[in-house]
Scaffold this motif. Structure first.
Motif, PDB file in Angstrom:
ATOM      1  N   ASP A  29       3.020  37.243 -49.834  1.00  0.00           N
ATOM      2  CA  ASP A  29       3.143  36.397 -48.923  1.00  0.00           C
ATOM      3  C   ASP A  29       4.218  36.314 -47.785  1.00  0.00           C
ATOM      4  OD1 ASP A  29       1.466  34.058 -49.638  1.00  0.00           O
ATOM      5  OD2 ASP A  29       2.606  34.255 -51.835  1.00  0.00           O
ATOM      6  N   ALA A  32       3.480  37.147 -43.897  1.00  0.00           N
ATOM      7  CA  ALA A  32       2.864  35.736 -43.328  1.00  0.00           C
ATOM      8  C   ALA A  32       4.064  34.818 -42.903  1.00  0.00           C
ATOM      9  CB  ALA A  32       2.040  35.087 -43.961  1.00  0.00           C
ATOM     10  N   GLN A  38       1.083  37.378 -38.298  1.00  0.00           N
ATOM     11  CA  GLN A  38       0.594  37.502 -39.486  1.00  0.00           C
ATOM     12  C   GLN A  38       0.281  36.167 -40.052  1.00  0.00           C
ATOM     13  OE1 GLN A  38      -0.251  40.282 -41.329  1.00  0.00           O
ATOM     14  NE2 GLN A  38       0.333  41.311 -39.518  1.00  0.00           N
ATOM     15  N   PHE A  39       0.879  35.096 -40.116  1.00  0.00           N
ATOM     16  CA  PHE A  39       0.442  33.959 -40.490  1.00  0.00           C
ATOM     17  C   PHE A  39      -0.843  33.663 -40.053  1.00  0.00           C
ATOM     18  CE2 PHE A  39       0.333  29.377 -40.757  1.00  0.00           C
ATOM     19  CZ  PHE A  39       0.911  29.157 -41.759  1.00  0.00           C
ATOM     20  N   TYR A  42      -3.269  35.807 -42.034  1.00  0.00           N
ATOM     21  CA  TYR A  42      -3.340  35.495 -43.260  1.00  0.00           C
ATOM     22  C   TYR A  42      -4.150  34.164 -43.656  1.00  0.00           C
ATOM     23  CZ  TYR A  42      -0.195  38.543 -45.690  1.00  0.00           C
ATOM     24  OH  TYR A  42       0.338  39.812 -46.126  1.00  0.00           O
ATOM     25  N   THR A  43      -4.307  33.170 -42.774  1.00  0.00           N
ATOM     26  CA  THR A  43      -4.828  31.795 -42.941  1.00  0.00           C
ATOM     27  C   THR A  43      -6.137  31.822 -42.420  1.00  0.00           C
ATOM     28  OG1 THR A  43      -3.484  31.153 -40.778  1.00  0.00           O
ATOM     29  CG2 THR A  43      -2.390  30.585 -42.952  1.00  0.00           C
TER      30      THR A  43
END
Length: 83
Positions: A29, A32, A38-39, A42-43
């Motif tokens: 995690d 992210a 990156q967040f 990832y989502t």
């Protein structure tokens, strides 16, 4: 210290309210939490800031240093608490 159990909006977006806290997150995690790009990756959320503003998370997920990456099976001892 703030320990991240995952990078959901209701957790990651609150980190900005604790600027002096250390961030501990699982190694999977951590990326992210380090960068808004990156967040979003990832989502799977759209890449526009407007999306986050409409979700009442003004300002988006600010990237933060992750001070410690946790690994599978690691046990964190927070002492005895009230249950």
């Amino acid at each position: 210290m703030v320990t991240e159990t995952h990078f959901h909006l209701d957790h990651a977006f609150g980190n900005k309210f604790f600027p002096h806290a250390q961030i501990w997150a699982h190694a999977f995690d951590a990326p992210a939490l380090r960068s808004p790009e990156q967040f979003k990756a990832y989502t799977g959320f759209p890449g526009t800031q407007d999306y986050f503003d409409k979700m009442n998370f003004s300002g988006g997920p600010l990237g933060r240093d992750v001070d410690r990456e946790l690994v599978d099976g690691e046990v964190l001892d927070f002492g005895e608490g009230l249950y």
